[in-house]
Design a protein around this motif. Sequence first.
Motif, PDB file in Angstrom:
ATOM      1  N   ILE A 163      -9.556  -1.049  -4.170  1.00  0.00           N
ATOM      2  CA  ILE A 163      -8.520  -0.044  -4.442  1.00  0.00           C
ATOM      3  C   ILE A 163      -7.600   0.030  -3.222  1.00  0.00           C
ATOM      4  CG2 ILE A 163      -8.073   2.388  -4.948  1.00  0.00           C
ATOM      5  CD1 ILE A 163     -11.081   2.489  -5.883  1.00  0.00           C
ATOM      6  N   VAL A 164      -6.291  -0.098  -3.451  1.00  0.00           N
ATOM      7  CA  VAL A 164      -5.331   0.073  -2.356  1.00  0.00           C
ATOM      8  C   VAL A 164      -4.512   1.319  -2.655  1.00  0.00           C
ATOM      9  CG1 VAL A 164      -3.495  -0.992  -1.004  1.00  0.00           C
ATOM     10  CG2 VAL A 164      -5.164  -2.434  -2.182  1.00  0.00           C
ATOM     11  N   ASP A 165      -4.727   2.356  -1.866  1.00  0.00           N
ATOM     12  CA  ASP A 165      -4.041   3.614  -2.150  1.00  0.00           C
ATOM     13  C   ASP A 165      -3.966   4.446  -0.878  1.00  0.00           C
ATOM     14  OD1 ASP A 165      -2.919   5.820  -3.281  1.00  0.00           O
ATOM     15  OD2 ASP A 165      -4.445   6.093  -4.833  1.00  0.00           O
ATOM     16  N   ASP A 166      -2.778   4.911  -0.534  1.00  0.00           N
ATOM     17  CA  ASP A 166      -2.626   5.727   0.669  1.00  0.00           C
ATOM     18  C   ASP A 166      -3.049   7.170   0.440  1.00  0.00           C
ATOM     19  OD1 ASP A 166      -1.884   3.795   2.393  1.00  0.00           O
ATOM     20  OD2 ASP A 166       0.269   4.002   2.023  1.00  0.00           O
ATOM     21  N   ASP A 167      -3.221   7.523  -0.821  1.00  0.00           N
ATOM     22  CA  ASP A 167      -3.657   8.879  -1.127  1.00  0.00           C
ATOM     23  C   ASP A 167      -5.183   8.892  -1.140  1.00  0.00           C
ATOM     24  OD1 ASP A 167      -4.328  11.306  -2.366  1.00  0.00           O
ATOM     25  OD2 ASP A 167      -2.348  11.377  -3.304  1.00  0.00           O
ATOM     26  N   SER A 168      -5.768   9.325  -0.023  1.00  0.00           N
ATOM     27  CA  SER A 168      -7.223   9.190   0.101  1.00  0.00           C
ATOM     28  C   SER A 168      -7.945  10.067  -0.919  1.00  0.00           C
ATOM     29  CB  SER A 168      -7.674   9.524   1.521  1.00  0.00           C
ATOM     30  OG  SER A 168      -7.241  10.818   1.856  1.00  0.00           O
ATOM     31  N   GLY A 169      -7.353  11.209  -1.254  1.00  0.00           N
ATOM     32  CA  GLY A 169      -7.968  12.082  -2.252  1.00  0.00           C
ATOM     33  C   GLY A 169      -8.118  11.363  -3.576  1.00  0.00           C
ATOM     34  N   ARG A 170      -7.052  10.703  -3.971  1.00  0.00           N
ATOM     35  CA  ARG A 170      -7.067  10.017  -5.253  1.00  0.00           C
ATOM     36  C   ARG A 170      -7.996   8.802  -5.222  1.00  0.00           C
ATOM     37  NH1 ARG A 170      -1.351   8.618  -7.261  1.00  0.00           N
ATOM     38  NH2 ARG A 170      -1.431   7.260  -5.455  1.00  0.00           N
ATOM     39  N   SER A 171      -7.976   8.070  -4.117  1.00  0.00           N
ATOM     40  CA  SER A 171      -8.795   6.860  -4.091  1.00  0.00           C
ATOM     41  C   SER A 171     -10.291   7.197  -4.104  1.00  0.00           C
ATOM     42  CB  SER A 171      -8.427   5.966  -2.912  1.00  0.00           C
ATOM     43  OG  SER A 171      -8.507   6.670  -1.715  1.00  0.00           O
ATOM     44  N   ILE A 172     -10.645   8.354  -3.526  1.00  0.00           N
ATOM     45  CA  ILE A 172     -12.057   8.760  -3.558  1.00  0.00           C
ATOM     46  C   ILE A 172     -12.484   9.040  -5.001  1.00  0.00           C
ATOM     47  CG2 ILE A 172     -13.649  10.646  -2.955  1.00  0.00           C
ATOM     48  CD1 ILE A 172     -12.141  10.757  -0.226  1.00  0.00           C
ATOM     49  N   ILE A 173     -11.627   9.766  -5.720  1.00  0.00           N
ATOM     50  CA  ILE A 173     -11.925  10.083  -7.118  1.00  0.00           C
ATOM     51  C   ILE A 173     -12.032   8.813  -7.955  1.00  0.00           C
ATOM     52  CG2 ILE A 173     -10.972  11.155  -9.202  1.00  0.00           C
ATOM     53  CD1 ILE A 173      -9.764  13.305  -7.380  1.00  0.00           C
ATOM     54  N   LEU A 174     -11.112   7.905  -7.710  1.00  0.00           N
ATOM     55  CA  LEU A 174     -11.092   6.643  -8.458  1.00  0.00           C
ATOM     56  C   LEU A 174     -12.333   5.804  -8.142  1.00  0.00           C
ATOM     57  CD1 LEU A 174      -9.541   4.834 -10.373  1.00  0.00           C
ATOM     58  CD2 LEU A 174      -8.158   4.038  -8.463  1.00  0.00           C
ATOM     59  N   GLU A 175     -12.674   5.772  -6.873  1.00  0.00           N
ATOM     60  CA  GLU A 175     -13.851   5.006  -6.449  1.00  0.00           C
ATOM     61  C   GLU A 175     -15.105   5.535  -7.140  1.00  0.00           C
ATOM     62  OE1 GLU A 175     -14.862   5.562  -2.346  1.00  0.00           O
ATOM     63  OE2 GLU A 175     -16.335   3.934  -2.344  1.00  0.00           O
ATOM     64  N   ARG A 176     -15.231   6.868  -7.135  1.00  0.00           N
ATOM     65  CA  ARG A 176     -16.406   7.479  -7.749  1.00  0.00           C
ATOM     66  C   ARG A 176     -16.445   7.170  -9.250  1.00  0.00           C
ATOM     67  NH1 ARG A 176     -16.169  13.286  -6.663  1.00  0.00           N
ATOM     68  NH2 ARG A 176     -16.224  12.617  -4.505  1.00  0.00           N
ATOM     69  N   ALA A 177     -15.281   7.279  -9.878  1.00  0.00           N
ATOM     70  CA  ALA A 177     -15.223   7.033 -11.324  1.00  0.00           C
ATOM     71  C   ALA A 177     -15.618   5.594 -11.655  1.00  0.00           C
ATOM     72  CB  ALA A 177     -13.819   7.332 -11.840  1.00  0.00           C
ATOM     73  N   ASP A 181     -14.224  -1.459  -2.848  1.00  0.00           N
ATOM     74  CA  ASP A 181     -13.675  -1.268  -1.504  1.00  0.00           C
ATOM     75  C   ASP A 181     -12.413  -0.417  -1.613  1.00  0.00           C
ATOM     76  OD1 ASP A 181     -15.564  -2.857  -0.306  1.00  0.00           O
ATOM     77  OD2 ASP A 181     -14.366  -4.680  -0.491  1.00  0.00           O
ATOM     78  N   VAL A 182     -12.208   0.448  -0.617  1.00  0.00           N
ATOM     79  CA  VAL A 182     -11.001   1.268  -0.623  1.00  0.00           C
ATOM     80  C   VAL A 182     -10.189   0.969   0.640  1.00  0.00           C
ATOM     81  CG1 VAL A 182     -10.072   3.602  -0.644  1.00  0.00           C
ATOM     82  CG2 VAL A 182     -12.132   3.082  -1.945  1.00  0.00           C
ATOM     83  N   LEU A 183      -8.915   0.642   0.440  1.00  0.00           N
ATOM     84  CA  LEU A 183      -8.033   0.319   1.566  1.00  0.00           C
ATOM     85  C   LEU A 183      -6.786   1.194   1.529  1.00  0.00           C
ATOM     86  CD1 LEU A 183      -9.564  -2.552   1.230  1.00  0.00           C
ATOM     87  CD2 LEU A 183      -7.516  -3.470   2.263  1.00  0.00           C
ATOM     88  N   SER A 184      -6.163   1.372   2.690  1.00  0.00           N
ATOM     89  CA  SER A 184      -4.844   2.012   2.705  1.00  0.00           C
ATOM     90  C   SER A 184      -3.856   0.983   3.235  1.00  0.00           C
ATOM     91  CB  SER A 184      -4.858   3.252   3.595  1.00  0.00           C
ATOM     92  OG  SER A 184      -4.737   2.867   4.944  1.00  0.00           O
ATOM     93  N   SER A 185      -2.573   1.334   3.261  1.00  0.00           N
ATOM     94  CA  SER A 185      -1.593   0.323   3.688  1.00  0.00           C
ATOM     95  C   SER A 185      -1.685   0.039   5.185  1.00  0.00           C
ATOM     96  CB  SER A 185      -0.175   0.733   3.293  1.00  0.00           C
ATOM     97  OG  SER A 185       0.126   1.981   3.840  1.00  0.00           O
ATOM     98  N   LYS A 186      -2.482   0.830   5.895  1.00  0.00           N
ATOM     99  CA  LYS A 186      -2.678   0.558   7.328  1.00  0.00           C
ATOM    100  C   LYS A 186      -3.577  -0.655   7.536  1.00  0.00           C
ATOM    101  CE  LYS A 186      -2.175   5.270   9.035  1.00  0.00           C
ATOM    102  NZ  LYS A 186      -2.708   6.099   7.945  1.00  0.00           N
ATOM    103  N   ASP A 187      -4.469  -0.910   6.543  1.00  0.00           N
ATOM    104  CA  ASP A 187      -5.389  -2.037   6.679  1.00  0.00           C
ATOM    105  C   ASP A 187      -4.667  -3.359   6.432  1.00  0.00           C
ATOM    106  OD1 ASP A 187      -7.833  -0.449   7.033  1.00  0.00           O
ATOM    107  OD2 ASP A 187      -7.412   0.213   4.987  1.00  0.00           O
ATOM    108  N   ASN A 188      -5.225  -4.417   6.992  1.00  0.00           N
ATOM    109  CA  ASN A 188      -4.644  -5.741   6.766  1.00  0.00           C
ATOM    110  C   ASN A 188      -5.109  -6.273   5.419  1.00  0.00           C
ATOM    111  OD1 ASN A 188      -3.816  -8.409   6.754  1.00  0.00           O
ATOM    112  ND2 ASN A 188      -4.074  -8.610   8.976  1.00  0.00           N
ATOM    113  N   LEU A 189      -4.257  -6.068   4.435  1.00  0.00           N
ATOM    114  CA  LEU A 189      -4.609  -6.362   3.044  1.00  0.00           C
ATOM    115  C   LEU A 189      -4.898  -7.844   2.814  1.00  0.00           C
ATOM    116  CD1 LEU A 189      -4.798  -5.213   0.195  1.00  0.00           C
ATOM    117  CD2 LEU A 189      -2.355  -5.587  -0.044  1.00  0.00           C
TER     118      LEU A 189
END
Lengths: 408, 194
Positions: B8-22, B32-40
Amino acid sequence: MSKEQNNHDQDLLEKEKLTIGFIPLTDCATLVVAKELNFFEKYGLDVTLSKEASWANIRDKLAYGVLDCAQMLATMPIDTTLGLGSWKKETVTALVLGVNGNAITISNKLYQELKHLDPHFDDQRPVTADVLKQLVEMRKSEGKEPLTFAHVFPSSTHNYFLRYWLASAGIDPDNDVTLSVIPPQQMVKNLEANIVDGFCVGEPWNQYAVQKGIGHALITSYEIWNNAPDKVLGVNKEWACSHPNTHKALIKALIEAAAWADKDENREKVAELLSREEYINVPVEIISSPLKGQYKYNADGKMESLPDFNVFQRYNAGFPWFSHIGWYLSQMIRWKDISASQDPISILKDIYWVDFYRQVVDEMGLAYPLQNSKAEGTHSGHWQSESNTGTQTMSSDLFFDKKTFDFI
Amino acid sequence: MKKLHVTIVDDDSGRSIILERALKDAGYEIVDVLSSKDNLLLHIEQRQPDVIIVDLESPNRDSLESMRIVTQHNPKPIVMFTNDSDHSMIGEAINAGVSAYVVDGFSENRIKPIMDVAIARFREFQALRSELEKTKNTLEERKLIDKAKGIVMVQRNCSENEAYNILRKLSMENNKRIAEVAEQLISITDALSN
């Protein structure tokens, strides 16, 4: 156009409320000027400009009708019509939103290495990639990782400029270096962190890197090929066919806005509008100098004169020359992004609506070129081209390597 | 059947947590959960996910597009939707603000449930966010009204209730919301006191 005529046209608009997608770059200027100075309004259009985070987003949202129209890379309508990136969606354009406007910038580290090899390598402009070629070969023999260069989208004009420049010095862009894609607004950060060694991107990001002392601009896209189209107004073919009057009104508003934005005395205002938070959100002094024809290649160097670095309307910049797009097509074939078996003429005729442009411009009482193509790389200064009103002044179309490109 | 690896690539950590759990609840074990800060690009090369779910508004989408080029040297090509047969699903995904990049040759019936979960979660989250936005606006409006009431109380030397009634009357007469009237009153008072 008389007021009466104007109102008459407005009655025929198929749609008045439009959403147009754009990427925050200096050459979205025409759209911003048309919105902020009410050129859209003059033609009865109520336009919302929608700032998009990626070219992929522009493509997808346009394909699914979330956007009515969008600023697109000049090559993108080919990409979407042929379905190079994802699905196929027939896309057309009848208006170029701007020519030139990009540059290749490298990191301080790479610049020092090149200087070390040849202290005079960038004394003469346009700068070639010859010394870079030496460095690439040296690194290869030393078993070092290839250098990385970034551009902004797989089928971007930037990709083809970068490849053309590298290949002209004998650097194989597919094997001698690594090419990657990074969004424009993340370029400088990646250069500063040495994740990439160089990039080809639109302004304000080259000037941002140079003026903050993070990189050195080597060559502008103007120098690589004078007055090449970079952004166009893209619409779905089905939308264009079902909204001819809206499409015309939109182009008229944009041509007027572009003419306004092209005047020297208005360039500071253009820069001020673009610097606002809802658009590029970068300090005005970084945006304004290239717009005023002043370009800085090195932080400690002087401003150099590039009067045509950003052209929005003069020299009939809005006209989608077949020979302009044909050159990009030739590069797409060269780098195997499209198959050589496709007939380039039939692709171009469907996508780049030269006759529609002529019709609109004719209604505005302005000049348009009679030819669909010109001999690229053969004009070194202002020249007169045949037009419906007699002749019109065109500008240079030289390539930095003195090559020519004749398209039919 | 091989386990599906979802990134999952999402800068909204709240949303990515929910999505990950789902997704984990739905039986996808490797998420795996990444944000745009990570080297994709590095992540994809190392982890080789089967599906990448990305926020439509992420600038990283253009980098993902370039995977087509990277994949020439990569045994696992990643492209957006291997075939375009299911247009309605793509349309729905775009409207919900989610996009997916899947491994080439990946059957659509395996991506469909993941997309369904992602689309549903994105929608839920957006609804939640707009609710929050509304609450925030109401709060700000209340502050404006309180401030305007204070001004009226001083000017007219009246009670809080009377001040509120004056504002309400103004709002009705001008066909404006009380918060708008309050804002105008504050800016006029500010201008005068300057």
